[in-house]
Write an enzyme that holds these catalytic residues in place. Structure first.
Site, PDB file in Angstrom:
ATOM      1  N   GLN A 180      37.917  42.717  40.835  1.00 33.00           N
ATOM      2  CA  GLN A 180      38.845  43.637  40.172  1.00 33.00           C
ATOM      3  C   GLN A 180      39.814  42.909  39.239  1.00 33.00           C
ATOM      4  O   GLN A 180      40.449  43.541  38.399  1.00 33.00           O
ATOM      5  CB  GLN A 180      39.668  44.411  41.217  1.00 33.00           C
ATOM      6  CG  GLN A 180      38.862  45.364  42.071  1.00 33.00           C
ATOM      7  CD  GLN A 180      38.431  46.631  41.344  1.00 33.00           C
ATOM      8  OE1 GLN A 180      38.997  47.012  40.320  1.00 33.00           O
ATOM      9  NE2 GLN A 180      37.416  47.296  41.874  1.00 33.00           N
ATOM     10  N   SER A 200      31.723  40.843  39.351  1.00 29.39           N
ATOM     11  CA  SER A 200      30.696  41.884  39.290  1.00 29.39           C
ATOM     12  C   SER A 200      30.655  42.455  37.881  1.00 29.39           C
ATOM     13  O   SER A 200      31.704  42.641  37.250  1.00 29.39           O
ATOM     14  CB  SER A 200      31.031  42.988  40.290  1.00 29.39           C
ATOM     15  OG  SER A 200      30.202  44.113  40.069  1.00 29.39           O
ATOM     16  N   HIS A 202      29.591  45.564  36.750  1.00 25.02           N
ATOM     17  CA  HIS A 202      29.880  46.978  36.466  1.00 25.02           C
ATOM     18  C   HIS A 202      31.344  47.357  36.589  1.00 25.02           C
ATOM     19  O   HIS A 202      31.718  48.483  36.263  1.00 25.02           O
ATOM     20  CB  HIS A 202      28.998  47.892  37.322  1.00 25.02           C
ATOM     21  CG  HIS A 202      29.372  47.994  38.765  1.00 25.02           C
ATOM     22  ND1 HIS A 202      30.035  49.076  39.270  1.00 25.02           N
ATOM     23  CD2 HIS A 202      29.171  47.167  39.808  1.00 25.02           C
ATOM     24  CE1 HIS A 202      30.214  48.910  40.568  1.00 25.02           C
ATOM     25  NE2 HIS A 202      29.704  47.747  40.924  1.00 25.02           N
ATOM     26  N   CYS A 326      33.637  53.390  48.612  1.00 21.43           N
ATOM     27  CA  CYS A 326      32.704  53.073  49.693  1.00 21.43           C
ATOM     28  C   CYS A 326      33.025  53.864  50.950  1.00 21.43           C
ATOM     29  O   CYS A 326      32.150  54.148  51.743  1.00 21.43           O
ATOM     30  CB  CYS A 326      32.750  51.590  50.012  1.00 21.43           C
ATOM     31  SG  CYS A 326      32.725  50.568  48.548  1.00 21.43           S
TER      32      CYS A 326
HETATM   33  C1  LIG Z   1      33.144  46.699  43.616  1.00 23.75           C
HETATM   34  C2  LIG Z   1      33.669  45.550  44.368  1.00 23.75           C
HETATM   35  C3  LIG Z   1      32.802  44.672  45.037  1.00 23.75           C
HETATM   36  C4  LIG Z   1      31.320  44.888  45.089  1.00 23.75           C
HETATM   37  O1  LIG Z   1      30.700  44.648  43.850  1.00 23.75           O
HETATM   38  P1  LIG Z   1      29.248  45.258  43.602  1.00 23.75           P
HETATM   39  O2  LIG Z   1      28.818  44.642  42.304  1.00 23.75           O
HETATM   40  O3  LIG Z   1      29.412  46.741  43.507  1.00 23.75           O
HETATM   41  O4  LIG Z   1      28.389  44.836  44.732  1.00 23.75           O
HETATM   42  C5  LIG Z   1      33.355  43.613  45.713  1.00 23.75           C
HETATM   43  N1  LIG Z   1      34.684  43.394  45.731  1.00 23.75           N
HETATM   44  C6  LIG Z   1      35.535  44.206  45.090  1.00 23.75           C
HETATM   45  C7  LIG Z   1      36.999  43.904  45.128  1.00 23.75           C
HETATM   46  C8  LIG Z   1      35.069  45.316  44.397  1.00 23.75           C
HETATM   47  O5  LIG Z   1      35.929  46.119  43.796  1.00 23.75           O
END
Ligand SMILES: *Cc1c(COP(=O)(O)O)cnc(C)c1O
Length: 395
Positions: A180, A200, A202, A326
């Site tokens: 994030q 990540s 996305h 989630c």
């Molecule tokens: C979304 C998120 C993840 C997981 O990432 P993905 O690519 O969806 O597996 C892990 N940590 C945080 C803080 C996230 O916001």
């Protein structure tokens, strides 16, 4: 009613046009396997090399410290399980916090079933941990400390540099989930002295199903995915070339004009927070007022359920979330809000609005127009609220 406003950027973001454009040829004409020696393979390999270079530059790392994965969850799992298994002769103790993403918490819980001990540090009412807390939790057996850079629900930004310092001074590995944080906070892995860092695609206007684990040179870590020799023999599987190309571009864009984005989003965020708090009584801002992600608004509305608020907002074309993506679908309040010390009934009334590059001031004002009406209506229907108001009248 056809206005549609997306304020759930902490759940996922749209792929930016520039990102998609760079990806597209790698689905079709440039479809080669990067492990192939022929021209098709070489072209894919070159694209991956460029993506790796872009990520390395953005983090102030070198290219051989950047590993592509299937996303933030895999990066977290790899960092934690990989370091735990590779260093188990040194010790079996891991330190983390109670407010981590489930990818971290559940990886730690899995390790507990296999002989590791985990300390889950509590946080203060703003969601902050301190370097003293970390220092006090360190034992002879500690091999890894993993603490998220910024929280996905309440947006709280941890003092990562201070924490990393006390951990590194003890010669212990430090991992941070920066999924994030990237694109919202400046990140320089050398300056922060971080050993491992997860990203990540996305969450930063890149594609889903791709991520990065930064592994500092010399860190002892096992592979978690076994098979071919991809990613310097550390992470098997034919690479997601279009995804990796998109990841490279997304990271580059996220770190360009960072000050400008922070400034713009902070202004929108503060307008939204101040507007909500002034227009709607019985509200609590979750997280820290300043030490928070520029796009994060997380507020509890007393006497109502976050879920019903969410549905009513959706009917008005406003997309946001209650708790984390989630955990929605389950009725348990978020572990993050509970860790702040909020009682169950208040944690149930939480709403998360996360702003992104596509949001405007008009969007914020639209929410500020609709939200008070919805909250009022729901409260009118709430027996708890009626009771409270009845009670007040009797005073
Ligand atoms: C979304 C998120 C993840 C997981 O990432 P993905 O690519 O969806 O597996 C892990 N940590 C945080 C803080 C996230 O916001």
């Amino acid at each position: 009613m056809n206005k549609r406003i997306y304020m759930d950027h902490a759940a996922t973001t749209p792929v930016k046009k520039e990102v998609l454009e760079e990806m597209l040829p790698y689905f079709t004409e440039n479809f080669g396997n990067p492990s192939s020696v022929h021209a098709f393979g070489r072209r894919a390999r070159e694209a991956m090399d460029l993506a790796r270079e872009r990520v390395a530059n953005a983090l102030n790392a070198s290219v051989d410290e950047i590993y592509f994965t299937s996303g933030g969850s895999e990066s977290d799992n790899w960092a934690i399980k990989g370091v735990a298994l590779a260093n188990k002769e040194k010790g079996n103790h891991i330190i983390t916090t109670q407010i981590e993403h489930h990818a971290v918490l559940h990886a730690c819980q899995y390790l507990e079933k296999h002989g590791f001990k985990v300390t889950y540090l509590p946080v203060d009412k703003y969601g902050l941990v301190t370097e003293e807390q970390v220092l006090n939790a360190i034992t002879e057996k500690t091999i890894l400390v993993t603490i998220m850079f910024a929280n996905n629900e309440i947006g709280t930004i941890q003092p990562i540099k201070e924490i990393a310092k006390v951990v590194r001074d003890k010669g212990i590995y430090f991992h941070t989930d920066a999924v994030q944080a990237l694109g919202s906070v400046p990140i320089d892995v050398k300056d922060l002295d971080i050993d491992l860092l997860s990203l990540s695609g996305h969450k930063i206007y890149g594609p889903k199903g791709v991520g990065v684990l930064y592994i500092k040179k010399g860190v002892k870590i096992d592979a978690v995915l076994h098979g071919g020799a991809q990613e310097s023999n550390r992470r098997a599987g034919t690479e997601n070339v279009p995804g990796i190309v998109g990841m490279g571009k997304a990271v580059e864009l996220a770190c360009n004009n960072l000050d400008k984005r922070i400034d713009r989003l902070t202004r929108l965020r503060d307008r939204l927070i101040d507007g909500i708090m002034s227009k709607i009584p019985h509200t609590i801002l979750n997280g820290h007022r300043q030490k928070r992600l520029p796009g994060n608004v997380n507020i509890c509305f007393e006497y109502i359920e976050g879920e019903s608020l969410l549905l009513s907002l959706d009917l008005e074309g406003i997309a946001c979330s209650s708790g984390s993506a989630c955990t929605s679908g389950s009725l348990e309040p978020s572990h993050v809000l509970l860790a702040l010390g909020l009682p169950h009934e208040i944690a149930h009334g939480s709403l998360r609005l996360t702003l992104g590059d596509d949001n405007t001031r008009e969007d914020v004002d639209y929410v500020l127009e609709k939200l008070p009406i919805i909250v009022n209506r729901l409260r009118e229907m709430s027996p708890l609220f009626a009771q409270e108001k009845g009670g007040m009248k009797n005073v």
